[in-house]
Enzyme design. Structure first.
Site, short mmCIF file in Angstrom:
data_model
loop_
_atom_site.label_atom_id
_atom_site.label_comp_id
_atom_site.label_asym_id
_atom_site.label_seq_id
_atom_site.Cartn_x
_atom_site.Cartn_y
_atom_site.Cartn_z
N TYR A 198 0.95 -1.11 -0.10
CA TYR A 198 0.10 -0.03 0.04
C TYR A 198 0.91 1.19 -0.05
O TYR A 198 1.98 1.13 0.31
CB TYR A 198 -0.81 -0.02 1.30
N CYS A 199 0.28 2.36 -0.48
CA CYS A 199 0.72 3.57 -0.26
C CYS A 199 -0.27 4.95 -0.03
O CYS A 199 -1.24 4.29 0.13
CB CYS A 199 1.67 3.91 -1.27
N THR A 200 0.15 6.05 -0.44
CA THR A 200 -0.99 6.97 0.07
C THR A 200 -2.05 7.14 -1.16
O THR A 200 -3.27 7.00 -0.48
CB THR A 200 -0.30 8.63 0.00
N GLY A 202 -1.88 5.16 -4.21
CA GLY A 202 -2.05 4.14 -5.11
C GLY A 202 -0.94 4.12 -6.04
O GLY A 202 -0.61 3.08 -6.69
N ILE A 227 -4.38 4.61 0.71
CA ILE A 227 -4.92 4.95 1.96
C ILE A 227 -6.23 5.82 2.11
O ILE A 227 -6.92 5.65 2.55
CB ILE A 227 -3.79 5.63 2.82
#
Length: 448
Positions: A198-200, A202, A227
């Site tokens: 995951y990241c902020t 995508g 997220i």
């Protein structure tokens, strides 16, 4: 044809405040082939500038990566424009969890080699062979699987204030650093583990998932929309949030709260805190976590050395910076031996405090002047009244990019060097302040 900003950040902030219009902060990205990025950039600037769009956008031959804000009234006109661009038609827009009218103060659209600096040679692997996208519900279920390894593909200063429970949080400053570290750390699990990333928003996982599939990882999954979208789905579907703390964002807010959990500490005193700030010394500008008490005593600086520098006259500060090669040597993201309570790498999943509930009451105010000088020994700030008037007993707000937003009452003041009760346009006023005044600060009178 205007292809540049004509207003300073301070002037733009004043206009936004005076307009009273709500702005939306949002982001999106798209991988697509753009034959002429510069021409594409210019066309976006012309159209978006008319819609009062502000933000930071990167364009490359491989696509676009955008974080921006715009008046809520212009949202559908903006969406209609995106729909005229084939690869952006019906694009998902990640709307911020927490809104701030001043998240961006200028429109910057830059042409880059890549929309994310990943350090990868895209010609060496199939960038379209990505991992399986998961929504919030499926992501939560996979987190419960003991055969799952979850990896945070953000940087140390992002994961420190918030992350998914049980996630591997690499101690890195850039996305490109994390790829070989994670590959080495997980090389024995390519066949039999679920790699969940995951990241902020995508975008980092779009490339990372394809890279790890190319490296032989069989079961690769990524959080759809990052997220930001996860949080929206959690609220809409009444799901448990497996993400705890704050989501770091790259705009003026520097973070949006996802849960009430505080999992980090003030880097200076160790008090539970997850509010990032930038050092007020322009030759440092270090990003670090600072509580309100340290912010007041250290005047928004990261060290006693920087505190001493900001007491100097502005011209002397500029002279100290002149000729210094700043770059990454100065703008390090939260790594300094002066910060005793900085943590990165393996991070806790347990909250050390609970964030207070925010009180959001819109304060009516009017711009009346600007900051001129601060006399540290006397603790006195000087302002120029540009319009309207200021009276002893008035409630005021002093606001600026570094100062933040400070509210107080003017008990007494001096006008053009003499004691007085009412200051009008053109007057120089001074009064006692417990914090430093900067040239970028604006003076507002609170309307009753």
């Amino acid at each position: 044809m205007q292809l540049y900003n004509t207003l300073s950040a301070e002037e733009r902030a004043a206009l936004i405040e005076e307009s009273g219009k709500q702005r939306l902060t949002l982001s999106f990205y798209a991988y697509a082939h753009i034959e002429d990025p510069k021409a594409f950039r210019d066309s976006l600037f012309v159209t978006w500038n008319k819609l009062d769009v502000l933000g930071r956008i990167y364009v490359a031959t491989e696509g676009i990566n955008a974080q921006l804000s715009l008046p809520a009234d212009n949202f559908y006109a903006f969406k209609d424009h995106l729909d005229t661009i084939p690869f952006l038609k019906d694009i998902r827009l990640n709307v911020a969890v927490e809104q701030d009218d001043l998240s961006f103060l200028k429109l910057t659209i830059k042409v880059r080699n890549k929309i994310v600096a990943d350090g990868l040679d895209d010609a060496t692997f199939d960038v379209t062979n990505k991992g399986v996208h998961l929504g919030a519900k499926d992501f939560n279920q996979m987190l419960e699987d003991p055969n799952t390894i979850v990896v945070d593909f953000r940087n140390h200063y992002e994961s420190e204030v918030g992350h998914f429970k049980g996630a591997i949080t690499p101690d890195v400053e850039t996305f490109r650093e994390s790829l070989p570290i994670i590959e080495e750390q997980l090389q024995d699990y390519k066949e039999d583990k679920n790699l969940l990333m995951y990241c902020t928003g995508g975008i980092r996982c779009e490339k990372a998932s394809a890279f790890f599939r190319h490296k032989g990882f069989k079961n690769v999954y990524q959080l759809e929309g990052g997220i930001i979208e996860y949080t929206r789905q959690v609220k809409a579907e009444n799901l448990e949030s497996k993400f705890i703390g704050k989501n770091f964002v790259f705009d003026g807010r520097l973070g949006e709260r996802i849960t009430d959990d505080i999992i980090s500490q003030c880097h200076q005193c160790g008090k539970p805190c997850d509010n990032h700030t930038n050092c007020a010394n322009e030759a440092c500008h270090l990003l670090f976590i600072q509580c309100d008490d340290c912010k007041a005593s250290m005047q928004n600086t990261c060290s006693t050395e920087c505190l001493e520098v900001i007491q100097l006259p502005v011209e002397e500060q500029k002279a100290l910076r002149r000729g210094v090669n700043k770059g990454n040597m100065i703008f390090k993201k939260g790594k300094s031996d002066k910060l005793s309570f900085k943590k990165s790498g393996e991070l806790p999943d347990v909250a050390i405090a609970t964030a207070p509930k925010p009180v959001r009451a819109r304060i009516r105010k009017t711009l009346i002047g600007k900051g001129e000088h601060y006399y540290p020994k006397a603790g006195v700030g000087q302002f120029t009244i540009e319009q309207g008037e200021l009276k002893a007993g008035d409630k005021i707000i002093i606001s600026g990019p570094t100062t933040g937003e400070q509210q107080l009452t003017v008990e007494s003041m001096r006008i053009n060097g003499n004691e007085g009760a009412t200051a009008t346009a053109g007057d120089k006023v001074t009064f006692n302040l417990p914090f430093r005044v900067r040239l970028s600060d604006k003076l507002y009178r609170v309307l009753q």
